[in-house]
Motif scaffolding. Structure first.
Motif, PDB file in Angstrom:
ATOM      1  N   GLU A   1      53.678  -1.290   8.327  1.00  0.00           N
ATOM      2  CA  GLU A   1      53.467  -0.603   7.055  1.00  0.00           C
ATOM      3  C   GLU A   1      53.290  -1.564   5.877  1.00  0.00           C
ATOM      4  OE1 GLU A   1      56.725   2.023   6.490  1.00  0.00           O
ATOM      5  OE2 GLU A   1      56.297   3.234   8.280  1.00  0.00           O
ATOM      6  N   ASN A   2      53.898  -2.745   5.957  1.00  0.00           N
ATOM      7  CA  ASN A   2      53.940  -3.628   4.787  1.00  0.00           C
ATOM      8  C   ASN A   2      53.236  -4.962   4.958  1.00  0.00           C
ATOM      9  OD1 ASN A   2      55.953  -2.104   2.914  1.00  0.00           O
ATOM     10  ND2 ASN A   2      57.000  -2.155   4.900  1.00  0.00           N
ATOM     11  N   ASN A   3      52.627  -5.180   6.108  1.00  0.00           N
ATOM     12  CA  ASN A   3      51.943  -6.444   6.348  1.00  0.00           C
ATOM     13  C   ASN A   3      50.433  -6.216   6.367  1.00  0.00           C
ATOM     14  OD1 ASN A   3      50.737  -8.669   8.227  1.00  0.00           O
ATOM     15  ND2 ASN A   3      52.775  -9.428   7.717  1.00  0.00           N
ATOM     16  N   ALA A   4      49.693  -7.039   5.629  1.00  0.00           N
ATOM     17  CA  ALA A   4      48.241  -6.855   5.493  1.00  0.00           C
ATOM     18  C   ALA A   4      47.526  -6.912   6.834  1.00  0.00           C
ATOM     19  CB  ALA A   4      47.671  -7.905   4.543  1.00  0.00           C
ATOM     20  N   GLN A   5      48.058  -7.694   7.773  1.00  0.00           N
ATOM     21  CA  GLN A   5      47.447  -7.811   9.089  1.00  0.00           C
ATOM     22  C   GLN A   5      48.274  -7.132  10.176  1.00  0.00           C
ATOM     23  OE1 GLN A   5      46.622 -11.972   9.857  1.00  0.00           O
ATOM     24  NE2 GLN A   5      45.038 -12.073   8.284  1.00  0.00           N
ATOM     25  N   GLN A   6      49.308  -6.397   9.723  1.00  0.00           N
ATOM     26  CA  GLN A   6      50.210  -5.685  10.636  1.00  0.00           C
ATOM     27  C   GLN A   6      50.810  -6.626  11.677  1.00  0.00           C
ATOM     28  OE1 GLN A   6      47.662  -2.395  11.996  1.00  0.00           O
ATOM     29  NE2 GLN A   6      48.648  -1.080  10.477  1.00  0.00           N
ATOM     30  N   GLU A   7      51.181  -7.821  11.211  1.00  0.00           N
ATOM     31  CA  GLU A   7      51.769  -8.824  12.083  1.00  0.00           C
ATOM     32  C   GLU A   7      53.192  -9.148  11.634  1.00  0.00           C
ATOM     33  OE1 GLU A   7      49.079 -12.078  11.739  1.00  0.00           O
ATOM     34  OE2 GLU A   7      47.650 -11.261  13.179  1.00  0.00           O
ATOM     35  N   THR A   8      53.943  -9.787  12.511  1.00  0.00           N
ATOM     36  CA  THR A   8      55.314 -10.152  12.211  1.00  0.00           C
ATOM     37  C   THR A   8      55.355 -11.514  11.530  1.00  0.00           C
ATOM     38  OG1 THR A   8      56.016  -8.931  14.193  1.00  0.00           O
ATOM     39  CG2 THR A   8      57.629 -10.417  13.196  1.00  0.00           C
ATOM     40  N   ASN A   9      55.067 -11.519  10.251  1.00  0.00           N
ATOM     41  CA  ASN A   9      55.180 -12.732   9.442  1.00  0.00           C
ATOM     42  C   ASN A   9      55.383 -12.329   7.990  1.00  0.00           C
ATOM     43  OD1 ASN A   9      52.533 -12.387   8.138  1.00  0.00           O
ATOM     44  ND2 ASN A   9      51.669 -12.982  10.117  1.00  0.00           N
ATOM     45  N   LEU A  10      55.800 -13.278   7.182  1.00  0.00           N
ATOM     46  CA  LEU A  10      56.071 -12.995   5.774  1.00  0.00           C
ATOM     47  C   LEU A  10      54.884 -13.278   4.868  1.00  0.00           C
ATOM     48  CD1 LEU A  10      59.698 -14.426   5.415  1.00  0.00           C
ATOM     49  CD2 LEU A  10      58.996 -12.060   5.846  1.00  0.00           C
ATOM     50  N   HIS A  11      54.034 -14.235   5.252  1.00  0.00           N
ATOM     51  CA  HIS A  11      52.992 -14.656   4.315  1.00  0.00           C
ATOM     52  C   HIS A  11      51.878 -13.634   4.153  1.00  0.00           C
ATOM     53  CE1 HIS A  11      51.169 -16.102   8.102  1.00  0.00           C
ATOM     54  NE2 HIS A  11      50.009 -16.038   7.472  1.00  0.00           N
ATOM     55  N   ASN A  12      51.809 -12.637   5.031  1.00  0.00           N
ATOM     56  CA  ASN A  12      50.812 -11.569   4.862  1.00  0.00           C
ATOM     57  C   ASN A  12      51.437 -10.269   4.347  1.00  0.00           C
ATOM     58  OD1 ASN A  12      48.329 -12.819   5.668  1.00  0.00           O
ATOM     59  ND2 ASN A  12      49.085 -12.829   7.771  1.00  0.00           N
ATOM     60  N   MET A  13      52.676 -10.351   3.883  1.00  0.00           N
ATOM     61  CA  MET A  13      53.339  -9.160   3.379  1.00  0.00           C
ATOM     62  C   MET A  13      52.713  -8.701   2.067  1.00  0.00           C
ATOM     63  SD  MET A  13      55.703  -8.269   5.531  1.00  0.00           S
ATOM     64  CE  MET A  13      56.782  -7.216   4.569  1.00  0.00           C
ATOM     65  N   ILE A  14      52.804  -7.390   1.821  1.00  0.00           N
ATOM     66  CA  ILE A  14      52.310  -6.801   0.575  1.00  0.00           C
ATOM     67  C   ILE A  14      53.466  -6.087  -0.107  1.00  0.00           C
ATOM     68  CG2 ILE A  14      50.727  -5.142  -0.473  1.00  0.00           C
ATOM     69  CD1 ILE A  14      48.865  -5.525   1.874  1.00  0.00           C
ATOM     70  N   ILE A  15      53.728  -6.471  -1.344  1.00  0.00           N
ATOM     71  CA  ILE A  15      54.759  -5.813  -2.140  1.00  0.00           C
ATOM     72  C   ILE A  15      54.069  -5.121  -3.305  1.00  0.00           C
ATOM     73  CG2 ILE A  15      56.825  -6.107  -3.535  1.00  0.00           C
ATOM     74  CD1 ILE A  15      57.524  -8.533  -1.887  1.00  0.00           C
ATOM     75  N   GLY A  16      54.039  -3.790  -3.263  1.00  0.00           N
ATOM     76  CA  GLY A  16      53.274  -3.042  -4.252  1.00  0.00           C
ATOM     77  C   GLY A  16      51.799  -3.310  -4.056  1.00  0.00           C
ATOM     78  N   GLU A  17      51.171  -3.901  -5.068  1.00  0.00           N
ATOM     79  CA  GLU A  17      49.765  -4.280  -4.982  1.00  0.00           C
ATOM     80  C   GLU A  17      49.593  -5.787  -4.822  1.00  0.00           C
ATOM     81  OE1 GLU A  17      47.320  -2.068  -4.889  1.00  0.00           O
ATOM     82  OE2 GLU A  17      48.789  -0.449  -5.040  1.00  0.00           O
ATOM     83  N   THR A  18      50.712  -6.494  -4.668  1.00  0.00           N
ATOM     84  CA  THR A  18      50.666  -7.948  -4.636  1.00  0.00           C
ATOM     85  C   THR A  18      50.747  -8.476  -3.209  1.00  0.00           C
ATOM     86  OG1 THR A  18      51.764  -8.064  -6.794  1.00  0.00           O
ATOM     87  CG2 THR A  18      51.740 -10.072  -5.460  1.00  0.00           C
ATOM     88  N   LYS A  19      49.813  -9.333  -2.849  1.00  0.00           N
ATOM     89  CA  LYS A  19      49.843  -9.988  -1.547  1.00  0.00           C
ATOM     90  C   LYS A  19      50.643 -11.284  -1.670  1.00  0.00           C
ATOM     91  CE  LYS A  19      45.483  -8.226   0.336  1.00  0.00           C
ATOM     92  NZ  LYS A  19      44.162  -8.599   0.926  1.00  0.00           N
ATOM     93  N   ILE A  20      51.709 -11.390  -0.872  1.00  0.00           N
ATOM     94  CA  ILE A  20      52.564 -12.572  -0.904  1.00  0.00           C
ATOM     95  C   ILE A  20      51.757 -13.827  -0.588  1.00  0.00           C
ATOM     96  CG2 ILE A  20      54.554 -13.707   0.143  1.00  0.00           C
ATOM     97  CD1 ILE A  20      55.245 -11.369  -1.666  1.00  0.00           C
ATOM     98  N   ASN A  21      50.816 -13.702   0.339  1.00  0.00           N
ATOM     99  CA  ASN A  21      50.007 -14.847   0.740  1.00  0.00           C
ATOM    100  C   ASN A  21      49.240 -15.426  -0.447  1.00  0.00           C
ATOM    101  OD1 ASN A  21      48.874 -16.715   2.531  1.00  0.00           O
ATOM    102  ND2 ASN A  21      47.075 -15.444   2.836  1.00  0.00           N
ATOM    103  N   LYS A  22      48.684 -14.559  -1.265  1.00  0.00           N
ATOM    104  CA  LYS A  22      47.897 -15.005  -2.416  1.00  0.00           C
ATOM    105  C   LYS A  22      48.787 -15.585  -3.503  1.00  0.00           C
ATOM    106  CE  LYS A  22      44.393 -13.468  -5.717  1.00  0.00           C
ATOM    107  NZ  LYS A  22      43.559 -12.337  -6.181  1.00  0.00           N
ATOM    108  N   LEU A  23      49.944 -14.957  -3.720  1.00  0.00           N
ATOM    109  CA  LEU A  23      50.815 -15.374  -4.821  1.00  0.00           C
ATOM    110  C   LEU A  23      51.583 -16.652  -4.501  1.00  0.00           C
ATOM    111  CD1 LEU A  23      52.175 -14.831  -7.558  1.00  0.00           C
ATOM    112  CD2 LEU A  23      53.848 -13.423  -6.341  1.00  0.00           C
ATOM    113  N   ILE A  24      52.247 -16.657  -3.345  1.00  0.00           N
ATOM    114  CA  ILE A  24      53.143 -17.769  -3.007  1.00  0.00           C
ATOM    115  C   ILE A  24      52.465 -18.805  -2.137  1.00  0.00           C
ATOM    116  CG2 ILE A  24      55.278 -18.411  -1.843  1.00  0.00           C
ATOM    117  CD1 ILE A  24      56.465 -15.764  -2.697  1.00  0.00           C
TER     118      ILE A  24
END
Length: 226
Positions: free
Chosen positions: A112-135
């Motif tokens: 539900e919360n991962n852009a690629q539906q994978e088990t990792n943190l760097h593709n997570m999406i919080i609201g409209e923000t992609k963790i991968n892009k920000l961090i």
């Protein structure tokens, strides 16, 4: 960059990096489908190579901890352990902690919360923000610029910076490492026909950091009583 001053490991590392970049530039501009689906694909040579480099750095840190830790300070140990964990985390994230290798299904949370539906943190999406892009993109670039360009200058000129990095056993890049980083950053622009060019950039990150940890400017920190 003075080639005569490079170690054999650095020559091999830069040769591999140059080869990967040359192939990447060629296919990104002449066959972007091959670039995306073969050369820089998920779990392909480039991504796996990055994970291996990061994992090797982590193992190297643990080796140094075992070999030199007993005769060094607590803060020295903290620094080495911290770096080992950081690079182990990076290696795990790069291959989604082996999820695709071992064919493990993602939990509902990651579905539900991962852009690629994978088990990792760097593709997570919080609201409209992609963790991968920000961090893992914007913030990481800032950290790399500080560490690879600014820190080597301060280390050579400022006593407290030298003392800080010595205390926590943090390796300092040599100028050839800095030049390689700048070159890798510039030449990645020749692959921007594909969003997967960043996989190649991450590979460069892995190679350069491996070379830094193998042969840092302050190599004396990885000896007894540093």
């Amino acid at each position: 960059m003075n080639l005569k001053s490079l170690t054999r490991t650095e020559l091999l590392g830069y040769s591999l990096l140059l080869l990967v970049y040359a192939i990447g530039i060629y296919y990104a501009n002449n066959d972007v489908v091959f670039f995306d689906t073969k050369f820089a694909q998920e779990d392909g040579f480039v991504e796996t190579g990055t994970a291996i480099m990061l994992f090797v750095i982590s193992v190297l840190c643990i080796y140094r901890l075992v070999k030199f830790g007993r005769s060094n300070s607590i803060l020295w140990k903290v620094g080495v352990i911290g770096m080992a964990l950081i690079f182990l985390f990076g290696a795990g994230e790069e291959i989604s902690w082996g999820q695709r290798i071992f064919d493990i299904e993602s939990s509902d949370f990651f579905l539900e919360n991962n852009a690629q539906q994978e088990t990792n943190l760097h593709n997570m999406i919080i609201g409209e923000t992609k963790i991968n892009k920000l961090i893992f993109s914007q913030l990481l670039i800032v950290v790399l610029v500080i560490y690879l360009i600014i820190v080597p200058i301060l280390y050579r000129k400022t006593t407290w910076v030298k003392s800080l990095f010595t205390t926590f056993a943090i390796p300092i890049p040599r100028w050839n490492h800095t030049i390689a980083f700048v070159a890798a950053t510039v030449f990645i622009l020749f692959m921007n026909n594909s969003n997967r060019c960043w996989e190649v950039y991450e590979f460069a990150f892995g190679i350069i950091f491996f070379l830094i940890f193998i042969n840092p400017l302050n190599g004396y920190i990885y000896k007894k009583d540093s």
